[in-house]
Design a protein around this motif. Structure first.
Motif, PDB file in Angstrom:
ATOM      1  N   ILE A 144      -6.106  55.269  92.393  1.00 26.40           N
ATOM      2  CA  ILE A 144      -6.490  54.539  91.791  1.00 26.40           C
ATOM      3  C   ILE A 144      -6.181  54.508  90.042  1.00 26.40           C
ATOM      4  CG2 ILE A 144      -8.447  55.597  89.868  1.00 26.40           C
ATOM      5  CD1 ILE A 144      -8.592  58.351  92.064  1.00 26.40           C
ATOM      6  N   VAL A 145      -6.512  53.192  89.801  1.00 33.93           N
ATOM      7  CA  VAL A 145      -5.768  52.759  88.776  1.00 33.93           C
ATOM      8  C   VAL A 145      -7.556  51.728  87.174  1.00 33.93           C
ATOM      9  CG1 VAL A 145      -3.818  51.496  89.628  1.00 33.93           C
ATOM     10  CG2 VAL A 145      -5.879  49.956  89.716  1.00 33.93           C
ATOM     11  N   LYS A 146      -6.816  51.701  86.091  1.00 31.39           N
ATOM     12  CA  LYS A 146      -7.754  51.709  84.945  1.00 31.39           C
ATOM     13  C   LYS A 146      -6.603  50.624  84.290  1.00 31.39           C
ATOM     14  CE  LYS A 146      -5.748  55.188  81.817  1.00 31.39           C
ATOM     15  NZ  LYS A 146      -5.840  55.672  81.063  1.00 31.39           N
ATOM     16  N   GLY A 147      -7.790  49.545  83.872  1.00 26.78           N
ATOM     17  CA  GLY A 147      -7.095  49.492  82.483  1.00 26.78           C
ATOM     18  C   GLY A 147      -8.337  47.641  82.337  1.00 26.78           C
ATOM     19  N   ASP A 148      -8.295  45.802  81.992  1.00 25.29           N
ATOM     20  CA  ASP A 148      -8.890  45.461  81.642  1.00 25.29           C
ATOM     21  C   ASP A 148      -9.758  44.762  82.776  1.00 25.29           C
ATOM     22  OD1 ASP A 148      -8.146  45.366  79.342  1.00 25.29           O
ATOM     23  OD2 ASP A 148      -6.511  43.702  79.221  1.00 25.29           O
TER      24      ASP A 148
END
Length: 86
Positions: free
Chosen positions: A44-48
């Motif tokens: 799982i990743v997060k960002g724009d």
């Protein structure tokens, strides 16, 4: 949080490969490597939103060479309550 991206694979090695590729291919941060069960692991990743979309596509392509892809998903602008689950 602007977007969450998830790549689920049937292999820890595949999940590590997906996470590594996602982190190298776009400006995203790793949230978790989640052991789902029955050999399924989620990176799982997060960002724009655009960065997460690119990261998930690249992570899926890379991991598919060594492991079975179970699913992928990008959640744009997740509700604040979702972060409590992670």
């Amino acid at each position: 949080m602007k977007a969450l991206g998830i790549v689920e694979v049937k292999s820890m090695i595949g999940a590590i490969q997906a996470a590594d590729t996602m982190l190298k291919s776009a400006d995203v941060d790793l949230v978790d490597i989640n052991l789902v069960g029955s050999g399924i692991v989620a990176a799982i990743v997060k960002g724009d939103v655009a960065a997460v979309n690119a990261a998930v596509e690249n992570g899926e392509e890379s991991a598919s060479k060594i492991a079975e892809i179970i699913s992928t998903n990008v959640i744009a602008r997740p509700h604040d309550e979702v972060s409590k689950i992670l």
